[in-house]
Design a protein around this motif. Structure first.
Motif, PDB file in Angstrom:
ATOM      1  N   LEU A   1      -2.892   0.128   3.077  1.00  0.00           N
ATOM      2  CA  LEU A   1      -1.843   0.016   2.054  1.00  0.00           C
ATOM      3  C   LEU A   1      -0.492  -0.286   2.693  1.00  0.00           C
ATOM      4  O   LEU A   1       0.198  -1.239   2.315  1.00  0.00           O
ATOM      5  CB  LEU A   1      -1.758   1.308   1.241  1.00  0.00           C
ATOM      6  CG  LEU A   1      -0.622   1.359   0.198  1.00  0.00           C
ATOM      7  CD1 LEU A   1      -0.964   0.486  -1.005  1.00  0.00           C
ATOM      8  CD2 LEU A   1      -0.356   2.799  -0.248  1.00  0.00           C
TER       9      LEU A   1
ATOM     10  N   ILE B   1       6.650   5.666  -1.171  1.00  0.00           N
ATOM     11  CA  ILE B   1       5.414   5.294  -0.473  1.00  0.00           C
ATOM     12  C   ILE B   1       5.622   5.307   1.038  1.00  0.00           C
ATOM     13  O   ILE B   1       4.679   5.553   1.806  1.00  0.00           O
ATOM     14  CB  ILE B   1       4.937   3.901  -0.937  1.00  0.00           C
ATOM     15  CG1 ILE B   1       4.611   3.928  -2.428  1.00  0.00           C
ATOM     16  CG2 ILE B   1       3.692   3.465  -0.164  1.00  0.00           C
ATOM     17  CD1 ILE B   1       4.334   2.571  -3.013  1.00  0.00           C
TER      18      ILE B   1
ATOM     19  N   GLN C   1      -6.769  -1.221  -1.465  1.00  0.00           N
ATOM     20  CA  GLN C   1      -5.462  -0.872  -0.923  1.00  0.00           C
ATOM     21  C   GLN C   1      -4.731  -2.099  -0.384  1.00  0.00           C
ATOM     22  O   GLN C   1      -3.508  -2.221  -0.527  1.00  0.00           O
ATOM     23  CB  GLN C   1      -5.616   0.183   0.165  1.00  0.00           C
ATOM     24  CG  GLN C   1      -6.114   1.523  -0.361  1.00  0.00           C
ATOM     25  CD  GLN C   1      -6.211   2.573   0.728  1.00  0.00           C
ATOM     26  OE1 GLN C   1      -5.394   2.605   1.646  1.00  0.00           O
ATOM     27  NE2 GLN C   1      -7.202   3.438   0.636  1.00  0.00           N
TER      28      GLN C   1
ATOM     29  N   GLU D   1      -0.398   4.926  -6.062  1.00  0.00           N
ATOM     30  CA  GLU D   1      -0.061   5.137  -4.656  1.00  0.00           C
ATOM     31  C   GLU D   1      -0.209   6.598  -4.245  1.00  0.00           C
ATOM     32  O   GLU D   1      -0.668   6.903  -3.138  1.00  0.00           O
ATOM     33  CB  GLU D   1       1.370   4.666  -4.382  1.00  0.00           C
ATOM     34  CG  GLU D   1       1.570   3.162  -4.505  1.00  0.00           C
ATOM     35  CD  GLU D   1       1.652   2.689  -5.956  1.00  0.00           C
ATOM     36  OE1 GLU D   1       1.367   1.513  -6.215  1.00  0.00           O
ATOM     37  OE2 GLU D   1       1.998   3.512  -6.828  1.00  0.00           O
TER      38      GLU D   1
END
Length: 349
Positions: free
Chosen positions: A28, A151, A235, A302
């Protein structure tokens, strides 16, 4: 080379590099960071189709939904008071931070409030477009930078928090069964179609979550088990899209606004830690990690990915985020938009 092929190659390569060096959430964060930097500081043409983002969200929704069982769904009713407490606290602070942002950045009240509430990028932008005094560009930047900061910061903080070990996370033996799977497929497609028909937010991830929670709690069957490579692929799809969302950020943001957004989000993340700490003291049978990821003002998708990687209770964390999402979109945001419109009418804006 084709812009899509360039983007895909960079996304997968950066995810693999982050994985090899042992970074947290490599598939990710790798594509997100690398594509963000290249998009800001190079002239390379990138392209990432929305269908891949949609596919990533659907896969993630299936992965999240698989964590819901009859017991976890029943526990959601028990947790409702805590969900309400956390949501009201975070929304209340967000409104206060919106007033602070207004003074720091010299923006309108509508822009400051709608940009500060963690209700989802696309949803808050749509609401901002309906308010005359709201600067849609600034709202978009505030929501995007907040998601990016959360994130970037929250997953790294979870490395220092105690999660569940591997033995606690091993599910019961998976046995595939066609009847409940086909029933879930039919229900899921119907729920997705209905959500898109009424313009319900985040239908790509919410429809599989609702469907799997419903079917698995009613039948007792674990419907599907996604392999690691498929979760990693989802992801990459989501990370690449996030990295390219912040297009031309340098040209759109000045120093004063940038500092105001950073301060706004650091205070919000810090408050999330405080709320999680208070709930963890209040309810010692829960992990602080679960409350922290539940309170974090990032996107539900997320935070669920972070929970999967850190040993968090995915069903619990998703439930808290769903409650906050519904509260903000169905109650808080419409009320704020209505009040701001009334104030604009009085001031002749």
């Amino acid at each position: 080379m084709n812009p899509f092929l360039i983007t895909a190659l960079i996304a997968f390569l950066s995810g693999w590099i982050f994985f090899e060096v042992g970074m947290f959430l490599p598939w990710l964060l790798g594509p997100m960071f690398v594509l963000l930097l290249l998009n800001q500081f190079t002239t390379i043409k990138f392209y990432w189709p929305k269908v891949l983002r949609t596919a990533g969200l659907v896969l993630l929704g299936v992965q999240i939904g698989s964590s819901f069982t009859k017991d976890t769904v029943a526990l959601m009713w028990f947790d409702l008071p805590y969900m309400a407490f956390m949501t009201l606290a975070i929304v209340g602070l967000s409104l206060g931070l919106g007033l602070l942002f207004r003074r720091m950045a010299n923006e309108s009240l509508a822009t400051s409030l709608l940009g500060s509430i963690p209700g989802g990028l696309s949803q808050m932008v749509v609401i901002a477009e309906e308010v005359e005094s709201a600067n849609v560009t600034v709202v978009t930047m505030m929501q995007t930078v907040r998601i990016f900061m959360v994130i970037s910061i929250v997953p790294f903080l979870t490395v220092f928090l105690a999660g569940r070990n591997a033995s606690e996370l091993v599910p019961e033996a998976f046995v595939f069964s066609w009847p409940p799977f086909l029933a879930a497929l039919g229900i899921g497609l119907s729920v997705y179609w209905l959500m898109k028909k009424v313009h319900f937010p985040a239908a790509e991830v919410l429809s599989p979550i609702f469907t799997m929670a419903l079917v698995q709690s009613l039948t007792g069957h674990h419907l599907i088990e996604l392999p690691y490579w498929l979760v990693a692929l989802a992801q990459v799809f989501i990370g690449a899209n996030l990295g390219l969302q912040m297009e031309q950020l340098r040209e759109k943001m000045n120093l004063r606004m940038g500092m105001a957004i950073v301060v706004n989000n650091i205070l919000l993340i810090g408050f999330s830690v405080l709320i999680a700490y208070l709930l963890a003291i209040w309810l010692p049978e829960y992990l602080f990690l679960d409350f922290f990821l539940s309170a974090a003002p990032g996107g539900m998708a997320e935070m669920a990915i972070t929970a999967l990687a850190s040993g968090g209770d995915v069903a619990l964390i998703t439930s808290f985020h769903l409650f906050r999402l519904f509260f903000i979109l169905l109650l808080a945001s419409p009320i704020i938009a209505f009040v701001v419109k009334k104030l604009d009418a009085k001031t002749g804006h």
